[in-house]
Design a protein around this motif. Sequence first.
Motif, PDB file in Angstrom:
ATOM      1  N   GLY A  12       9.780  36.695 -18.568  1.00 45.35           N
ATOM      2  CA  GLY A  12       8.623  36.248 -19.337  1.00 45.35           C
ATOM      3  C   GLY A  12       7.332  36.874 -18.851  1.00 45.35           C
ATOM      4  O   GLY A  12       6.450  37.228 -19.654  1.00 45.35           O
ATOM      5  N   THR A  13       7.189  37.026 -17.522  1.00 45.06           N
ATOM      6  CA  THR A  13       5.996  37.667 -16.974  1.00 45.06           C
ATOM      7  C   THR A  13       5.887  39.108 -17.445  1.00 45.06           C
ATOM      8  O   THR A  13       4.800  39.574 -17.823  1.00 45.06           O
ATOM      9  CB  THR A  13       6.038  37.612 -15.434  1.00 45.06           C
ATOM     10  N   LEU A  14       6.985  39.819 -17.434  1.00 44.82           N
ATOM     11  CA  LEU A  14       6.987  41.207 -17.894  1.00 44.82           C
ATOM     12  C   LEU A  14       6.591  41.305 -19.369  1.00 44.82           C
ATOM     13  O   LEU A  14       5.779  42.158 -19.758  1.00 44.82           O
ATOM     14  CB  LEU A  14       8.363  41.827 -17.682  1.00 44.82           C
ATOM     15  N   LEU A  15       7.137  40.431 -20.202  1.00 45.59           N
ATOM     16  CA  LEU A  15       6.852  40.492 -21.635  1.00 45.59           C
ATOM     17  C   LEU A  15       5.408  40.113 -21.936  1.00 45.59           C
ATOM     18  O   LEU A  15       4.754  40.728 -22.790  1.00 45.59           O
ATOM     19  CB  LEU A  15       7.819  39.593 -22.398  1.00 45.59           C
ATOM     20  N   ARG A  16       4.886  39.094 -21.262  1.00 46.17           N
ATOM     21  CA  ARG A  16       3.478  38.739 -21.478  1.00 46.17           C
ATOM     22  C   ARG A  16       2.559  39.858 -21.022  1.00 46.17           C
ATOM     23  O   ARG A  16       1.555  40.165 -21.671  1.00 46.17           O
ATOM     24  CB  ARG A  16       3.148  37.442 -20.739  1.00 46.17           C
TER      25      ARG A  16
END
Length: 265
Positions: free
Chosen positions: A102-106
Amino acid sequence: MTSDVRVRPAVATDVGWLAEVSRASFASRLHPFLISAQPGIDRFWEVVLSHPAAFPGRSFLVAETDEDGRIGFVDLQVVDPGTAHLSYVCVTEPARGRGVAGTLLRDYLHRNPDVVSMQLDVFDDNASARALYDRLGFESVATTTWWVADLPRARRAAAGTRVQGLHAATAWLDTYGFAELAVAVDDAIMPLARPSRSVLRCPDPALLLQPAVLAAVVDELPELSEVLVTLEGDEPPPSDIGPLRQVNRSIRMTASDVRTRWEPM
């Protein structure tokens, strides 16, 4: 998720690690059918990262921490205005469950403000990935089945059949482990691909009804042993070269309004 996770663009010195993590994320039985599992994919990704202008809209991002080093990456490609295709999101096993994906996608959304929706393909039997995408708001829209058959040998090749792009395809295969080529039958040209040395991928399943054409390709490329076709749904395509085996199923998923969905996460 630990607060010390940083995200940065991948660089050429990451490619060996990227290839190792990607290859380890797929079952070995699927490696012959995946370009990302080939021994030269790191060399191809080095070209992508070293010459970004030649691959517009493509982004590799790496997550890392001071304690653990690199712990995950994503590979995305803008495919339509406002829409990105998520090719890979891989997180090392010790870092799973910490919100790294999720951190990567955000972070990708922050770097690409025009992207508002995403699509991806996930293997049907990858329960953990499907659970992640469900949590992120992706919805299933189609299912594709991968069918494989043994390539015909000891057949008379079709007259007037020519394999095109053989020289370039051989160089690509030797360098990167995969290649694209085409077969010409009279005035018709049909694209083909080699995701590995042993597999021929046919975008058009109608070629399964032309064993003499496939035999001509095998005459030129005797390392080939299997042909792969992918088709939406569960019904196998007609085949005149022998029985088809189902080796995989993938699900196309999409998510819209991802900025609203993911910002609170």
